[in-house]
Design an enzyme around this catalytic site. Sequence first.
Site, PDB file in Angstrom:
ATOM      1  N   LYS A 191       0.194   4.281  -0.294  1.00  0.00           N
ATOM      2  CA  LYS A 191      -0.409   5.476   0.330  1.00  0.00           C
ATOM      3  C   LYS A 191      -0.120   6.711  -0.542  1.00  0.00           C
ATOM      4  O   LYS A 191      -0.044   6.599  -1.757  1.00  0.00           O
ATOM      5  CB  LYS A 191       0.075   5.622   1.777  1.00  0.00           C
ATOM      6  N   SER A 236       3.576  -2.307  10.299  1.00  0.00           N
ATOM      7  CA  SER A 236       5.023  -2.357  10.549  1.00  0.00           C
ATOM      8  C   SER A 236       5.668  -3.701  10.177  1.00  0.00           C
ATOM      9  O   SER A 236       6.593  -4.159  10.853  1.00  0.00           O
ATOM     10  CB  SER A 236       5.346  -1.989  12.002  1.00  0.00           C
ATOM     11  N   HIS A 239      -9.297   1.126   4.779  1.00  0.00           N
ATOM     12  CA  HIS A 239      -8.035   1.340   5.479  1.00  0.00           C
ATOM     13  C   HIS A 239      -8.273   2.266   6.675  1.00  0.00           C
ATOM     14  O   HIS A 239      -9.071   3.197   6.586  1.00  0.00           O
ATOM     15  CB  HIS A 239      -6.981   1.934   4.527  1.00  0.00           C
ATOM     16  N   GLY A 274       2.690   2.112  10.896  1.00  0.00           N
ATOM     17  CA  GLY A 274       3.663   3.209  10.801  1.00  0.00           C
ATOM     18  C   GLY A 274       4.350   3.529  12.111  1.00  0.00           C
ATOM     19  O   GLY A 274       5.011   4.558  12.231  1.00  0.00           O
ATOM     20  N   GLU A 316      -5.335  -4.946  10.314  1.00  0.00           N
ATOM     21  CA  GLU A 316      -4.290  -3.958  10.563  1.00  0.00           C
ATOM     22  C   GLU A 316      -4.571  -3.243  11.878  1.00  0.00           C
ATOM     23  O   GLU A 316      -5.335  -2.263  11.909  1.00  0.00           O
ATOM     24  CB  GLU A 316      -4.246  -2.927   9.430  1.00  0.00           C
ATOM     25  N   GLU A 376      -6.685   4.673   7.823  1.00  0.00           N
ATOM     26  CA  GLU A 376      -6.479   6.109   7.547  1.00  0.00           C
ATOM     27  C   GLU A 376      -7.712   6.693   6.859  1.00  0.00           C
ATOM     28  O   GLU A 376      -8.105   7.824   7.122  1.00  0.00           O
ATOM     29  CB  GLU A 376      -5.208   6.294   6.700  1.00  0.00           C
ATOM     30  N   ASN A 390       0.874  -1.175   0.000  1.00  0.00           N
ATOM     31  CA  ASN A 390       0.000   0.000   0.000  1.00  0.00           C
ATOM     32  C   ASN A 390       0.912   1.227   0.000  1.00  0.00           C
ATOM     33  O   ASN A 390       1.499   1.566   1.022  1.00  0.00           O
ATOM     34  CB  ASN A 390      -0.890  -0.032   1.248  1.00  0.00           C
TER      35      ASN A 390
END
Length: 249
Positions: free
Chosen positions: A11, A212, A94, A172, A166, A96, A9
Site C-alpha cells: 500500500k 488481517s 483492491h 486492516g 478480500e 481501497e 501489498n
Amino acid sequence: MRKKIVAGNWKMNNNKSETTDLIESLKKLTFSSQVRVMISPAFTHLAQAKEMTSESHLEVAAQNMNASKSGAFTGEISASMLQSIGVNLVILGHSERRAYYNDSDLALKGKVTAALNNDMEIIFCFGEQLSDRKSNNHFDVVKSQISAGLFDLNSKAWSKIILAYEPVWAIGTGETATPDQAQEMHAYIRSIIAKKYDHSLADAVSILYGGSVKPANASAIFSQRDVDGGLIGGAALKADDFYAIIQSA
Ligand code: 13P
C-alpha cells in the site's frame, strides 16, 4: 496442481530506504520453490525493487495502473511503463481503489484488458462490505464483481488471472474471515467459474484470501482446500511476520 502464492501489498507505506531494508531482509530468507512470493512497493520504488530482486525469486507487482496506453492522464502509470521496468504483475480492483479512486467495475474491465494486452499477470481483488454479509448478500456481491471484471475473458486469458478475495470488513481491522468462511467463499468462487467456463479452468485458478492475515492465523486459513495463499497488507511490512506467513502456505 495450483502453486501457493503469498503476496505482500505494501500500500502507501515505506520510503526508499525502508523499501531497501525490507527487500534486503526478505532476500536473506529462503523460500520453498512451491510458493510464489510477491511484493508490491509503491510506484516510486518499483524499478529499484526489480533491480534488487533480479537474482532472487521474489516477484514484484504494481498496486494499480491506468487502462490507457498513454496520454493526458496526469499522475497515472501505464501498463507499458510497468513493462519497461520489468514489472509483469499488477494488483487490480483492491477495495481501497474501488472505494476512494473510482475503480468501478467498468473501469476495472478496461484495466484488465490493458494488462492482458501487455501480457501482464493480474491479481484481481474483490470482496463484500460488512453490510453485504450481514444481509446475506455476500455471494451475490462477489459474483457480480467477478463477472463484471472477468467473465468477458476467453478461457486462455485466465492463465494470467490470480483472484484475491478480500472481505472489506476484514481489511486492516484485525478481524479475519474464519477459515470456514474463507473456504465457503472460495469454493463458491470456483463453482461460478466452473459454471461459466469449466471445471478444469476453475481448478487451475489460484484464489488468495486477504484481510488481517497474520502469522497466528495464516496456516488455518491457507490449509483450506480452495485457499491458495494470501494477499497480505500490514503483516507484509515486517519481514519476520511476512516470512512466517509464507512458511504457513
Ligand atoms: P491487511 O492484511 O492489513 O488487513 O490488508 C489486507 C489487504 O488489503 C491486502 O491487499
